[in-house]
Structure formats: C-alpha cells, structure tokens
Write a protein that holds these residues in place. Structure first.
Motif, PDB file in Angstrom:
ATOM      1  N   GLU A 259       2.524   1.968  -3.240  1.00 24.58           N
ATOM      2  CA  GLU A 259       1.588   2.430  -4.257  1.00 24.58           C
ATOM      3  C   GLU A 259       1.216   3.891  -3.998  1.00 24.58           C
ATOM      4  O   GLU A 259       1.046   4.667  -4.932  1.00 24.58           O
ATOM      5  CB  GLU A 259       0.343   1.548  -4.248  1.00 24.58           C
ATOM      6  CG  GLU A 259      -0.496   1.735  -5.469  1.00 24.58           C
ATOM      7  CD  GLU A 259      -1.505   0.611  -5.634  1.00 24.58           C
ATOM      8  OE1 GLU A 259      -2.372   0.492  -4.754  1.00 24.58           O
ATOM      9  OE2 GLU A 259      -1.414  -0.135  -6.616  1.00 24.58           O
ATOM     10  N   GLY A 260       1.097   4.241  -2.721  1.00 20.30           N
ATOM     11  CA  GLY A 260       0.820   5.631  -2.373  1.00 20.30           C
ATOM     12  C   GLY A 260       1.895   6.552  -2.919  1.00 20.30           C
ATOM     13  O   GLY A 260       1.597   7.609  -3.496  1.00 20.30           O
ATOM     14  N   VAL A 261       3.157   6.171  -2.752  1.00 17.62           N
ATOM     15  CA  VAL A 261       4.253   6.984  -3.280  1.00 17.62           C
ATOM     16  C   VAL A 261       4.187   7.010  -4.809  1.00 17.62           C
ATOM     17  O   VAL A 261       4.323   8.061  -5.433  1.00 17.62           O
ATOM     18  CB  VAL A 261       5.619   6.438  -2.800  1.00 17.62           C
ATOM     19  CG1 VAL A 261       6.755   7.224  -3.419  1.00 17.62           C
ATOM     20  CG2 VAL A 261       5.710   6.468  -1.289  1.00 17.62           C
ATOM     21  N   ARG A 262       3.924   5.847  -5.407  1.00 21.11           N
ATOM     22  CA  ARG A 262       3.862   5.776  -6.874  1.00 21.11           C
ATOM     23  C   ARG A 262       2.796   6.712  -7.429  1.00 21.11           C
ATOM     24  O   ARG A 262       2.988   7.379  -8.436  1.00 21.11           O
ATOM     25  CB  ARG A 262       3.570   4.339  -7.305  1.00 21.11           C
ATOM     26  CG  ARG A 262       3.533   4.140  -8.821  1.00 21.11           C
ATOM     27  CD  ARG A 262       3.345   2.687  -9.186  1.00 21.11           C
ATOM     28  NE  ARG A 262       4.301   1.864  -8.451  1.00 21.11           N
ATOM     29  CZ  ARG A 262       4.065   0.631  -8.034  1.00 21.11           C
ATOM     30  NH1 ARG A 262       2.928   0.047  -8.311  1.00 21.11           N
ATOM     31  NH2 ARG A 262       4.980  -0.033  -7.366  1.00 21.11           N
ATOM     32  N   SER A 263       1.654   6.779  -6.714  1.00 21.96           N
ATOM     33  CA  SER A 263       0.537   7.573  -7.237  1.00 21.96           C
ATOM     34  C   SER A 263       0.853   9.060  -7.301  1.00 21.96           C
ATOM     35  O   SER A 263       0.153   9.812  -7.952  1.00 21.96           O
ATOM     36  CB  SER A 263      -0.719   7.343  -6.392  1.00 21.96           C
ATOM     37  OG  SER A 263      -0.596   8.035  -5.161  1.00 21.96           O
ATOM     38  N   THR A 264       1.907   9.521  -6.621  1.00 21.55           N
ATOM     39  CA  THR A 264       2.248  10.934  -6.686  1.00 21.55           C
ATOM     40  C   THR A 264       3.110  11.255  -7.902  1.00 21.55           C
ATOM     41  O   THR A 264       3.480  12.403  -8.105  1.00 21.55           O
ATOM     42  CB  THR A 264       3.036  11.380  -5.438  1.00 21.55           C
ATOM     43  OG1 THR A 264       4.319  10.730  -5.452  1.00 21.55           O
ATOM     44  CG2 THR A 264       2.312  11.011  -4.165  1.00 21.55           C
TER      45      THR A 264
ATOM     46  N   GLY B 248       0.795  -1.235   0.000  1.00 21.99           N
ATOM     47  CA  GLY B 248       0.000   0.000   0.000  1.00 21.99           C
ATOM     48  C   GLY B 248       0.824   1.279   0.000  1.00 21.99           C
ATOM     49  O   GLY B 248       0.672   2.105  -0.899  1.00 21.99           O
ATOM     50  N   PRO B 249       1.697   1.473   0.989  1.00 21.14           N
ATOM     51  CA  PRO B 249       2.479   2.708   1.015  1.00 21.14           C
ATOM     52  C   PRO B 249       3.314   2.909  -0.247  1.00 21.14           C
ATOM     53  O   PRO B 249       3.464   4.054  -0.711  1.00 21.14           O
ATOM     54  CB  PRO B 249       3.379   2.520   2.237  1.00 21.14           C
ATOM     55  CG  PRO B 249       2.619   1.597   3.125  1.00 21.14           C
ATOM     56  CD  PRO B 249       1.877   0.673   2.211  1.00 21.14           C
TER      57      PRO B 249
ATOM     58  N   PRO C 223      11.862   2.759   4.374  1.00 19.94           N
ATOM     59  CA  PRO C 223      11.378   3.004   5.739  1.00 19.94           C
ATOM     60  C   PRO C 223      10.736   1.763   6.364  1.00 19.94           C
ATOM     61  O   PRO C 223      10.843   1.559   7.567  1.00 19.94           O
ATOM     62  CB  PRO C 223      10.336   4.116   5.558  1.00 19.94           C
ATOM     63  CG  PRO C 223      10.688   4.779   4.285  1.00 19.94           C
ATOM     64  CD  PRO C 223      11.280   3.707   3.410  1.00 19.94           C
TER      65      PRO C 223
ATOM     66  N   ILE D 136      13.083   4.483  -2.058  1.00 17.06           N
ATOM     67  CA  ILE D 136      13.617   5.282  -0.951  1.00 17.06           C
ATOM     68  C   ILE D 136      12.516   5.647   0.050  1.00 17.06           C
ATOM     69  O   ILE D 136      12.716   5.568   1.260  1.00 17.06           O
ATOM     70  CB  ILE D 136      14.292   6.555  -1.496  1.00 17.06           C
ATOM     71  CG1 ILE D 136      15.540   6.163  -2.287  1.00 17.06           C
ATOM     72  CG2 ILE D 136      14.646   7.513  -0.357  1.00 17.06           C
ATOM     73  CD1 ILE D 136      16.202   7.321  -2.985  1.00 17.06           C
ATOM     74  N   TYR D 137      11.333   6.040  -0.454  1.00 20.55           N
ATOM     75  CA  TYR D 137      10.284   6.515   0.458  1.00 20.55           C
ATOM     76  C   TYR D 137       9.240   5.468   0.811  1.00 20.55           C
ATOM     77  O   TYR D 137       8.575   5.580   1.832  1.00 20.55           O
ATOM     78  CB  TYR D 137       9.604   7.755  -0.144  1.00 20.55           C
ATOM     79  CG  TYR D 137      10.549   8.919  -0.247  1.00 20.55           C
ATOM     80  CD1 TYR D 137      10.876   9.659   0.883  1.00 20.55           C
ATOM     81  CD2 TYR D 137      11.154   9.240  -1.455  1.00 20.55           C
ATOM     82  CE1 TYR D 137      11.779  10.704   0.805  1.00 20.55           C
ATOM     83  CE2 TYR D 137      12.058  10.286  -1.544  1.00 20.55           C
ATOM     84  CZ  TYR D 137      12.367  11.013  -0.411  1.00 20.55           C
ATOM     85  OH  TYR D 137      13.264  12.031  -0.477  1.00 20.55           O
ATOM     86  N   GLY D 138       9.075   4.474  -0.044  1.00 21.92           N
ATOM     87  CA  GLY D 138       8.026   3.489   0.223  1.00 21.92           C
ATOM     88  C   GLY D 138       8.556   2.189   0.807  1.00 21.92           C
ATOM     89  O   GLY D 138       7.914   1.571   1.646  1.00 21.92           O
TER      90      GLY D 138
END
Ligand SMILES: Nc1ncnc2c1ncn2[C@@H]1O[C@H](COP(=O)(O)OP(=O)(O)O)[C@@H](O)[C@H]1O
Ligand SMILES: [Mg+2]
Lengths: 264, 281
Positions: A171-176, A168-169, A190, A185-187
């Motif tokens: 994909e959240g980064v990808r959607s931006t 999920g996270p 961490p 790095i961000y999804g």
C-alpha cells in the motif's frame, strides 16, 4: 469452588478422549480397507527369502567398468534438472502471482490455480512418456517433463508466499502513484524473494532425483543406463549406477541446503 | 478559487451496516495544516484512505475532488488515479516501507509515480531522482543510513524514511494517518516538526490525524473532529474549548485539555509541556 474446576477438567478430558478414539478408528479403518487392493502379502518376504538373497548377491561387488559413461550420463541428468527447474522458475513467477488471491480477481486466480493443480497432479514420468512421443527420445523430453510438472508445484508454493505478505508496504508503494506492476516489483517481490529462492532450490534437489528416472521411459540421462542394466540382468552394473546416483544426489542436496540456509 | 480538497457527502459502509463514514462533507484550502481527531474507530483512517484513493466509498452522491480533479465519485476511482495519487503523499502509522530494501531504494520509490513507467519498472532511476532522494534523506536526518536495510532501523527512523519517500514524491497534499502513534516522544516531536516544516517551508497542505490533543493544538490551525463516522466539529484550534473535547472523548479528558491549551497559546514552561505531551487521549 474446586468441585467446579474438577468438573471443567473432566469435561475437557472426556472430549479429548472421544476425538482420540474416533481418529484412531478412522486410521485403522483406512488401513483395513486398503489391505486387499494393495495385495498385501508380508509372508512372501519369508517364503521367498532365498530368492531375494540370491538376487541381492548379484549386486555385489558393484561393477564400475563403464564408470566414465555413468559419470557422463549423471552430468547430463543434472543438466536436465537444471533446465527443467530454470524454465519452471521463470514461468512460475507470473503464474504464481496470477494464483494469488490478494493480488488478482477470482476470475484470474481460479482458472490459473486449476491449471496448476492439473500440472501437479500428473507425475513427471507421465509427462516424460508424452514428451518422448512429442519431441522424440532424449534429454529434451526429460527437460520438458520436469519443467511442466515443476511449474505446477512452484507456482503454488510461490503464490502461498505471496498470500502471506504484509499488505502495508504494498500500500505504501501504491500511495506514491506506482503502477500495478511496480507495486509487485517493489512491494511484493522483496518480501517473498528469500522464500522463492529457497523453494526453487528445494525443487532443484527433488528434480535431480526425478531426472534419474525419466530416462527409464527414454527421456535421457542416467535413467536410460539404469533401465538397460536392470532389463539385461546386469546387477553389478546396476549397483554401480545406483551408488553414483546416491553420492551425486546427496552432494547436491547438501550444497543446495547450504545455499538455502544462506538466503533465508 | 476551488479549494484544494473537496469532500462531499462521503459515506462508507462496512459489512452492510457499520457506517464508518456517514455523509461527511468538508473543504480544505491550499496551505492549511489540519488536525483530524476523534476516538479510535471514529473513521479517521477510513477518511484519509478515501482521500488518497486507496479505498472506494459507497455508491451514491459521495464525491472527493483534489487539486481540481476527481479522486473518486460514487464508489468509482478516477481513471487517472495513479497520477492523482502521486500528487497526494501518504504517511502511515506503521510506516509501510519495504523492510528488505535499503533506505535509499525505499525513498526512490517516491519517484515512481512521476517517472516514465519503464524507468521505474526497470529500476533505472534518473540521476536527478537519486539526488532528490539523497537530499530528502539529508533533510530528515537519515543520510548516513542510505545503504542500510530499512528493517534494521528503529520505528522513528523508519517513519523519517517514509517521510523522505513522500518528499521525493513532491505531492501538493500530504496526509498523515496517526504518524506518531507508535513512536516514542522524542521521535514523535521530530516527525511533527518535519510535517510542520513541510507545511510552512514548502507550502504544502497537510492533514494529520492525531491521538494527542496537545500536538493538534500545538502544530495545527484547524481541527476537525469525527465521532462515529460523522463530522462532529470543525474549527480553529484557537477558539476550541474544553467542552468540545469532553464531548468528543468523554469528560475525563477535560483536565488534560485545560493544561495543554494554556501551554499552547500561552507561555507555559517546558516541563509542563513534557508532562502533558505524554498524556494521550
Ligand atoms: N476494512 C474494514 N472492514 C471492516 N470494517 C472496517 C474496515 N476498516 C475500518 N473498519 C471499521 O470502520 C470504523 C472506522 O475505522 P477507522 O477509520 O480505522 O477508525 P480510526 O482510524 O478513527 O481509529 C471502525 O469501526 C472499523 O472497525
Ligand atoms: Mg486509524
């Protein structure tokens, strides 16, 4: 009604006991099969008991006459482990990601995994002998040996952590509109960082132990001294070196465990 | 003028036989606020994920265009999909923020798509991006939590952080996939009001999939219904009638619809609203 339950329970029990018998059979079979190959000879423990006692007596009292040299070499041993582990961590990050089937296509992770399997399959001591030939006697050969083998281990552990992340996270980064590298790095990072740190420390502990033996084939550190003492039948000195190893390794294990508990 | 979103003949098959989307065609004009409804498994998430270019359709005549650019065609994502994604915000049912990062770091992720790639990759965000992130947090009422770890927040708060991330992204279209389905009624109202404000005050196109018909009628002008992957209904929320709902969901829901509709378009009293908004479809 109850009859019905009894039948179900009975069936369950008989199935269980069948698998149990079967697995015990296999275990015992394997033990028998290995007996001759391993030249198992428990009687020797009794017939040669006198010899062994004499041998053991030679270790006491431990001889700490050259303790300064031992400590100096023990520090070098730790330094070998530090660099061997550090290089492995740096290389395991990309290689671990390249071994993760949720991030890269099969034609990337399959070859990478096979390469890591190979690095893992060959023991540090074997790599140490090879690197002694390649770069000469001394600690650097030990560093390279630990580095190569540990990379195989850590890349696999790192990729297992990556494959267990929540998608999920990411994909959240990808959607931006982030790039693939930014997704990692961000999804991804961490989510896996605490595990990665813990695995790295764990491998450091185990590399300190390995670094004490790579010296036996000439790859530096306290292993060199250990080997010279054993070869020269200086058992009092051997004992002193072993005590220093046990104390140092235990202290580092405790320290590293503390840190691992903190990050998780 | 070209509609802001054009979907034509969109088909997506899973496991060789299940048609999650079955030649869906529809257009959305700029400055619309659309509700996407339909029973669970009807294809709402799949449709929205296709629009955002997160998944690809079957090969064939399927095509999606957004803002005058191809998102995907015949199962292939456009070459500049990253820049298109940055212009389409996505709000997820499960928030999809990164729990181990702080609230502020999560919101800053919204600027990745627009920033030079080295800045985002090294985490060297521009000052104006940081200001934008803080002002987005202020707008969703999460300013005080900027330095808290996102995983420590409640569901409603996490969704507000996700909305702040989307605000920083400055997209022209916002897709929200059941954004309130896992929230309590109070948080749900807050999230719907934020979406409404993004639509009304910022003039963005919003498509929101919902499980609660009363919310659809209250906040949206247009309602699109999917059923088993097909476009089943498309019309204004004003002239929708009870029969449409009973056709979508089954007869049982008719009574709820009647109560809801009289509230949304009349002056029903607040208590009725509360009673109805907890009745979900
Ligand atoms: N990744 C997938 N693999 C297989 N089937 C899927 C996948 N995603 C969705 N589906 C199927 O597609 C249909 C539509 O799902 P979805 O779009 O999630 O519906 P909704 O959001 O309306 O509840 C469902 O039958 C679902 O099981
Ligand atoms: Mg869904």
């Amino acid at each position: 009604m109850e009859q019905h339950f009894e039948a179900a329970l009975k069936q369950n029990d008989s199935r269980k006991s069948l698998t149990q018998t079967l697995s015990w059979g296999i275990v015992i079979g394997v033990l028998f099969w290995s007996w001759n190959g391993a030249e198992m000879n428990p009687l020797a423990l009794f017939t040669d008991a006198d010899n062994m006692l004499e041998f053991a007596e030679g270790f006491f009292p431990p001889n700490f006459h050259h303790w300064e040299l031992y400590l100096k070499e023990m520090v070098i041993t730790i330094q070998i482990a530090v660099w061997g582990t550090a290089l492995a961590v740096v290389f395991s990050i990309p290689l671990g990601i390249m071994s993760s089937e949720n991030l890269v296509p099969w034609w990337v992770y399959q070859p990478t995994r096979r390469l890591m399997d190979a690095l893992r399959a060959i023991n540090e001591m074997v790599f140490a002998m090879l690197f002694v030939v390649a770069v000469g006697l001394g600690p650097f050969a030990g560093v390279l040996a630990l580095f190569v083998h540990t990379t195989g281990v850590l890349a696999k552990l790192f990729s297992e952590a990556v494959e267990a992340i929540e998608p999920g996270p990411v994909e959240g980064v990808r959607s931006t509109g982030a790039s693939a590298l930014q997704e990692i790095i961000y999804g991804v990072i961490p989510q896996v960082l605490p595990l990665w740190i813990s695995y790295s420390l764990y491998r450091f502990e185990s590399n300190v132990r390995s670094a004490t033996v790579v010296g036996m084939v000439g790859a530096g550190g306290i292993g060199v001294i250990l080997w010279e003492n054993i070869r020269g039948f200086y058992f009092g000195e051997t004992c002193a070196v072993m005590i220093i190893i046990v104390v140092t390794v235990s202290l580092l294990d405790m320290l590293s465990q503390r840190i691992r508990k903190m990050v998780i | 003028m070209e509609p802001i979103l054009q979907i034509s003949d969109l088909t997506r098959t899973f496991n060789k036989k299940l048609k999650a989307l079955d030649s869906v065609s529809l257009n959305v004009g700029s400055n619309e606020m659309v509700a996407l409804v339909g029973p669970s498994g009807s294809g709402k998430s799949t449709l929205l994920r296709h629009i955002a270019g997160l998944v690809t359709s079957d090969q064939g005549s399927s095509r999606i265009r957004a803002l005058g650019l191809d998102v995907q065609q015949s199962g292939k994502l456009s070459k500049n999909i990253r820049s298109i994604r940055s212009d389409i915000g996505f709000i997820f049912q499960q928030f999809n923020i990164v729990g181990r990062l702080t609230v502020l770091d999560n919101v800053l992720i919204g600027s990745l798509g627009r920033s030079p790639s080295w800045r985002g990759t090294l985490g060297r965000y521009h000052k104006s991006d940081k200001y934008a992130a803080l002002s987005a947090l202020e707008r969703v009422g999460m300013f005080e939590y900027a330095h808290q770890r996102a995983s420590t927040l409640s569901g409603g708060q996490q969704q507000r952080v996700a909305i702040a991330r989307t605000l920083v992204q400055k997209p022209s279209i916002i897709l929200a996939d059941e954004p309130i389905a896992s929230l309590d009624p109070e948080s749900a109202r807050c999230v719907m009001e934020l979406l409404e404000s993004i639509h009304k005050d910022d003039g963005k196109t919003v498509i929101v999939s919902l499980h609660q018909v009363d919310y659809a009628i209250k906040y949206c002008y247009r309602i699109i219904a999917l059923k088993a992957g097909r476009l089943f209904h498309d019309g204004s929320t004003l002239d929708i009638d009870a029969k449409v709902f009973s056709d979508i969901y089954g007869a049982r829901q008719e009574t709820i619809f009647k109560a809801t509709n009289s509230f949304a378009h009349g002056n029903a009293d607040i208590n009725l609203n509360k009673a109805v908004s907890t009745a979900t479809l």
